[in-house]
Design an enzyme around this catalytic site. Structure first.
Site, PDB file in Angstrom:
ATOM      1  N   GLU A  84      17.563 133.787  39.277  1.00 36.50           N
ATOM      2  CA  GLU A  84      16.318 133.729  38.512  1.00 36.50           C
ATOM      3  C   GLU A  84      15.098 133.821  39.433  1.00 36.50           C
ATOM      4  O   GLU A  84      14.117 134.519  39.130  1.00 36.50           O
ATOM      5  CB  GLU A  84      16.255 132.426  37.713  1.00 36.50           C
ATOM      6  N   ALA A 188      53.260 143.320  45.577  1.00 35.43           N
ATOM      7  CA  ALA A 188      53.467 144.766  45.433  1.00 35.43           C
ATOM      8  C   ALA A 188      54.961 145.014  45.314  1.00 35.43           C
ATOM      9  O   ALA A 188      55.758 144.436  46.057  1.00 35.43           O
ATOM     10  CB  ALA A 188      52.892 145.509  46.631  1.00 35.43           C
ATOM     11  N   TRP A 204      55.772 152.110  52.999  1.00 34.68           N
ATOM     12  CA  TRP A 204      54.936 151.356  52.063  1.00 34.68           C
ATOM     13  C   TRP A 204      55.452 151.615  50.669  1.00 34.68           C
ATOM     14  O   TRP A 204      55.701 152.769  50.288  1.00 34.68           O
ATOM     15  CB  TRP A 204      53.466 151.748  52.170  1.00 34.68           C
ATOM     16  N   ASP A 234      56.614 140.338  59.118  1.00 34.78           N
ATOM     17  CA  ASP A 234      55.618 141.411  59.149  1.00 34.78           C
ATOM     18  C   ASP A 234      54.593 141.300  60.268  1.00 34.78           C
ATOM     19  O   ASP A 234      53.888 142.272  60.542  1.00 34.78           O
ATOM     20  CB  ASP A 234      54.876 141.471  57.810  1.00 34.78           C
ATOM     21  N   LEU A 238      46.197 139.540  58.137  1.00 36.46           N
ATOM     22  CA  LEU A 238      45.743 138.777  56.965  1.00 36.46           C
ATOM     23  C   LEU A 238      44.240 138.543  56.906  1.00 36.46           C
ATOM     24  O   LEU A 238      43.790 137.557  56.341  1.00 36.46           O
ATOM     25  CB  LEU A 238      46.469 137.422  56.875  1.00 36.46           C
ATOM     26  N   ARG A 241      40.045 144.216  56.298  1.00 42.16           N
ATOM     27  CA  ARG A 241      39.651 145.197  57.293  1.00 42.16           C
ATOM     28  C   ARG A 241      39.666 146.597  56.691  1.00 42.16           C
ATOM     29  O   ARG A 241      40.286 146.850  55.657  1.00 42.16           O
ATOM     30  CB  ARG A 241      40.573 145.133  58.500  1.00 42.16           C
ATOM     31  N   GLU A 342      49.412 135.909  49.453  1.00 36.64           N
ATOM     32  CA  GLU A 342      50.172 137.114  49.806  1.00 36.64           C
ATOM     33  C   GLU A 342      51.430 136.636  50.513  1.00 36.64           C
ATOM     34  O   GLU A 342      51.359 136.212  51.667  1.00 36.64           O
ATOM     35  CB  GLU A 342      49.366 138.022  50.716  1.00 36.64           C
ATOM     36  N   GLY A 344      56.134 136.149  50.377  1.00 36.68           N
ATOM     37  CA  GLY A 344      57.435 136.601  49.929  1.00 36.68           C
ATOM     38  C   GLY A 344      57.873 135.880  48.674  1.00 36.68           C
ATOM     39  O   GLY A 344      57.149 135.027  48.127  1.00 36.68           O
ATOM     40  N   THR A 349      57.732 132.099  44.129  1.00 37.44           N
ATOM     41  CA  THR A 349      58.489 131.371  43.110  1.00 37.44           C
ATOM     42  C   THR A 349      58.024 129.930  43.006  1.00 37.44           C
ATOM     43  O   THR A 349      57.917 129.377  41.900  1.00 37.44           O
ATOM     44  CB  THR A 349      59.993 131.426  43.434  1.00 37.44           C
TER      45      THR A 349
END
Length: 418
Positions: A84, A188, A204, A234, A238, A241, A342, A344, A349
């Protein structure tokens, strides 16, 4: 495969469109098309600051006089002027503020904090009307701003594009109401739900556009959280970028942390996360059950030398860290209001079982990996009856290159928390 892909996509989009239309009918009654146009602009302005306003909300404001926009603004960063005030200050001719209408995405504040109340600036400049999309859930405001404006003789209304405004500030609504960060679980997978091939290869499953969106999601979050299994498999960085240059996004103007759940402190000193801890704030959670282990304590010292915060957490069933304790610690000790998970299938779960995920984002690649792969998005959930499965509510489905990006909320709660 192309036919199934298209059929799946088009039908989900149709369902989402119906829900969107119903939301518009519910929330926009009594407002004109012009009102909606100006509020949509205010929402668009507010979204420009995604990732930079925590713990504050995203807010945009548009000032209209005699059917013309005379000024606009948005809250750019925590500690800077509210939307505002930004809008008022950007008006070159202050005489145009008298009898003007302000469209703002969140109820104006009515208390003294780091800045004076926005309500007083609105009153002082002689506005005739204020339309706020949604009431501020902060108990210090929550209706008091609207009441203050009405007491001053200003017409004040709420509810225009309320659902859109609440969704935009789902992080703020969650943390201000519960004292817990908003949690997004991102994954993914292939079209048949596999996160890697049988041998563990996963680069990928999805394409470049989807991976670029993940970098944006990281930037918009206060914290990216993962488990030690992902770090070992991996060796990720993280942090957000540019994928083409490899350079990190500018993080000086925002809050950003990495968090790793590592019960036994298996993280390698030579890992990318440990190697960049001097540049990116990093917290590793370990089990307090190991506190009497000499080797464990030496590893704590080594990690601290790297600039990593090591926080001891209670563990469930031996080594499973208490996720609720971790989320509360991130909020209370580090001021983290949003967490992008992010990870596994094991950690994913756990988040689902404990109902700690507020939002799900699935990137689905157009690949079929097959049943010889044991790498699924989730592990055992104990679902014996499909009618008792964990339910989701899809709110958007869109193409990201060759992939699908599906955004969903748990079906048993209001996704935006308002």
């Amino acid at each position: 495969m192309d036919f199934l892909h298209g059929f799946f996509y088009l039908n989900l989009c149709s369902v989402v469109s119906i829900f969107t239309f119903m939301d518009m009918q519910k929330n926009n009654s009594g407002f004109t098309q012009q009102d909606r146009k100006y509020m949509k602009l205010a929402l668009k302005l507010a979204a420009k600051a995604k990732g930079r306003t925590s713990p504050n909300p995203l807010v945009g404001a548009v000032i209209v006089n005699n059917g013309s926009i005379v000024a606009s603004g948005y809250h750019k960063k925590a500690g800077l002027a509210h939307a505002e005030i930004e809008a008022i200050n950007s008006c070159s001719d202050k005489r145009l503020l008298k009898d003007a209408v302000m469209y703002v995405t969140l109820e104006p504040c009515s208390f003294y904090g780091k800045t004076p109340p926005c309500t007083e600036a609105i009153i002082k400049n002689g506005f005739s009307k204020v339309i706020a999309a949604v009431i501020d859930p902060n108990p210090r405001v929550s209706g008091k701003g609207i009441e203050r404006l009405r007491q001053a003789g200003i017409e004040a209304r709420t509810g225009l594009l309320e659902s859109e405004a609440g969704r935009l500030n789902e992080v703020f609504f969650k943390h201000i109401k519960t004292g817990m960060p908003f949690v997004i679980l991102k994954t993914a997978a292939s079209i048949d739900g596999k996160t890697a091939a049988a041998g563990g290869h996963s680069k990928w499953i999805t394409g470049g556009m989807s991976r670029a969106i993940v970098q944006k999601l990281r930037y918009e979050s206060d914290c990216v959280l993962t488990g030690i299994n992902t770090v070992i498999a991996d060796d990720p960085l993280l942090y957000p970028r540019n994928l083409s240059s490899g350079r990190s996004f500018a993080l000086k103007n925002k809050k950003f942390f990495r968090a790793v759940l590592d019960s036994s402190l298996k993280i390698a000193i030579g890992s990318k996360i440990a190697g960049t801890a001097g540049e990116i704030k990093t917290v590793v959670f370990a089990s307090m059950e190991n506190i009497n282990d000499g080797t464990f304590n030496k590893r704590i010292d080594l990690l601290k030398e790297k600039g990593i915060d090591v926080v001891l957490a209670p563990a469930e069933h031996g080594q499973r860290l208490d996720l609720e304790f971790i989320l509360k610690t991130l909020y209370r000790n580090y001021g983290i209001t949003s967490v992008l998970v992010e990870c596994g299938p094991t950690l994913a779960t756990d988040f689902v079982k404990k109902k700690l995920a507020d939002k799900f984002i699935f990137f689905i690649g157009p690949k079929i990996i097959g049943g010889d792969s044991s790498y699924s998005m989730f592990l055992t959930l104990g679902t014996k009856d499909v009618n008792n499965a964990t339910g989701l509510r899809f709110v958007s489905v869109k193409r990201t290159g060759q992939d699908l990006m599906i955004t969903a909320y748990p079906s048993d709660v209001d996704g935006a928390g308002f």
